[in-house]
Design an enzyme around this catalytic site. Structure first.
Site, mmCIF file in Angstrom:
data_model
loop_
_atom_site.group_PDB
_atom_site.id
_atom_site.type_symbol
_atom_site.label_atom_id
_atom_site.label_comp_id
_atom_site.label_asym_id
_atom_site.label_seq_id
_atom_site.Cartn_x
_atom_site.Cartn_y
_atom_site.Cartn_z
ATOM 1 N N TRP A 37 25.768 7.921 73.360
ATOM 2 C CA TRP A 37 26.668 8.980 73.841
ATOM 3 C C TRP A 37 26.287 10.358 73.307
ATOM 4 C CZ3 TRP A 37 32.382 6.745 73.506
ATOM 5 C CH2 TRP A 37 32.538 5.764 74.494
ATOM 6 N N LYS A 38 25.405 10.388 72.330
ATOM 7 C CA LYS A 38 25.013 11.664 71.697
ATOM 8 C C LYS A 38 26.280 12.414 71.272
ATOM 9 C CE LYS A 38 20.749 11.452 74.251
ATOM 10 N NZ LYS A 38 19.650 12.107 74.955
ATOM 11 N N GLY A 196 16.473 13.018 79.233
ATOM 12 C CA GLY A 196 17.356 14.056 79.771
ATOM 13 C C GLY A 196 16.712 14.911 80.852
ATOM 14 N N SER A 235 15.991 8.939 81.033
ATOM 15 C CA SER A 235 16.455 9.136 82.410
ATOM 16 C C SER A 235 16.651 7.834 83.183
ATOM 17 C CB SER A 235 15.513 10.077 83.173
ATOM 18 O OG SER A 235 15.517 11.358 82.566
HETATM 19 P P1 PGA Z 1 18.748 10.098 78.835
HETATM 20 O O1 PGA Z 1 18.658 9.949 77.238
HETATM 21 O O2 PGA Z 1 19.100 8.753 79.385
HETATM 22 O O3 PGA Z 1 19.829 11.126 79.060
HETATM 23 O O4 PGA Z 1 17.408 10.558 79.284
HETATM 24 C C1 PGA Z 1 18.088 8.826 76.656
HETATM 25 C C2 PGA Z 1 18.117 8.951 75.155
HETATM 26 O O5 PGA Z 1 17.969 10.061 74.642
HETATM 27 O O6 PGA Z 1 18.298 7.951 74.443
#
Ligand code: PGA
Length: 280
Positions: A37-38, A196, A235
């Site tokens: 979730w960051k 991302g 992604s």
């Molecule tokens: P993302 O991030 O799916 O938004 O590319 C993956 C991650 O940083 O673990």
């Protein structure tokens, strides 16, 4: 009928190849779908998320890594909803305790019943986390019985210079150099350029790197190391998840952006479940 036979033959050939070249067949390895979730979700949003998350235990391990303040409430809601989900922290410190403002120790995670931790994410490496720091964290976490989701991956410059395998192997060898075995490690191959960005690596690119990692681990650490799970991140979303789940070298995924929507994350979990993999 012809197509069906061709499919079976190609599956058998792939299994044989993956056994002889890359260690044990993928069915012998654990599969993980991990949400990172960051720095996202409030308490109210997380509560709503759990209400809407519809997953069943489908022979895939599901892990959510929320920000630290959400670990306690999330654990409670997951238990109440009887969801087959465990929790990971997004970071941990390598010292057992002391004057380290803003840090969290492995013992604190143990206390909360958190069973996994992400270490070495490229967003942390980019803000100064060195190989040395990653190694100390991995060593300490494993010592405390935590399962480590060790992130590795190359930048676009490293890929263009033909240094992808060298980069990720260096990251793995260094991070695990003080461990006697890798049974508590999940590797998350996350090319920095795919995170991302909305454009993932292709399943073929990912398989090539995963196979190279697995072969190198078997060579250096023996056959047991071939059983390590290597997940892909960068992604991945509800639309492309099944193309990665179909790839036999891919043992799951670490998802950032798409994991913030419970419906999307549920679909990704399903794609990597045994049933999801079999019906592809
Ligand atoms: P993302 O991030 O799916 O938004 O590319 C993956 C991650 O940083 O673990």
């Amino acid at each position: 009928m012809k197509k069906y036979i061709e499919q079976i033959v190609s599956d058998v050939v792939r299994d044989v190849l993956s056994t002889s070249q890359n260690g044990p067949p993928f069915a012998d390895r654990e599969t993980y779908t991990i949400a990172n979730w960051k720095m996202n979700q409030t308490i109210a949003e997380a509560k709503e998320y759990v209400k809407r998350l519809n997953i069943e235990s489908e022979n895939s391990n599901v892990i959510i890594a929320p920000p630290f303040p959400l670990l306690i409430p999330l654990k409670q809601w997951i238990n109440q909803a009887n969801l087959p989900v465990t929790l990971a922290a997004q970071n941990v410190h390598w010292e057992p305790k002391g004057a380290f403002t803003g840090e969290v120790s492995c013992t604190m995670l143990n206390d909360l019943g958190v069973t996994s931790v992400i270490i070495g994410h490229s967003e942390r490496r980019a803000s100064g986390e060195t190989l040395d720091v990653v190694r100390k964290k991995v060593t300490q976490a494993v010592h405390h019985g935590l399962q480590v989701i060790l992130c590795i991956g190359e930048t676009m410059e490293e890929r263009q210079a033909g240094k992808t395998v060298e980069t990720v192997i260096t990251q793995i060898v260094d991070a695990t150099s003080e461990l006697t075995n890798l049974s508590n490690i999940i590797l998350a191959y996350e090319p920095v350029w795919a995170i991302g960005s909305g454009s993932s690596a292709s399943p073929e690119q990912v398989e090539e790197i995963h196979a190279a990692i697995r072969n190198r681990l078997i060579e250096t650490k023996g056959n047991e190391a071939g059983l390590i799970s290597i997940v892909y991140g960068g992604s991945v979303n509800q639309e492309n998840a099944s193309s990665f789940a179909r790839a036999k070298e891919v043992d799951g995924t670490l998802v950032g952006g798409a994991s913030l929507d419970p419906t999307h994350f549920g679909k990704i979990v399903h794609a990597f479940s045994t049933e999801g993999r079999e019906t592809q």
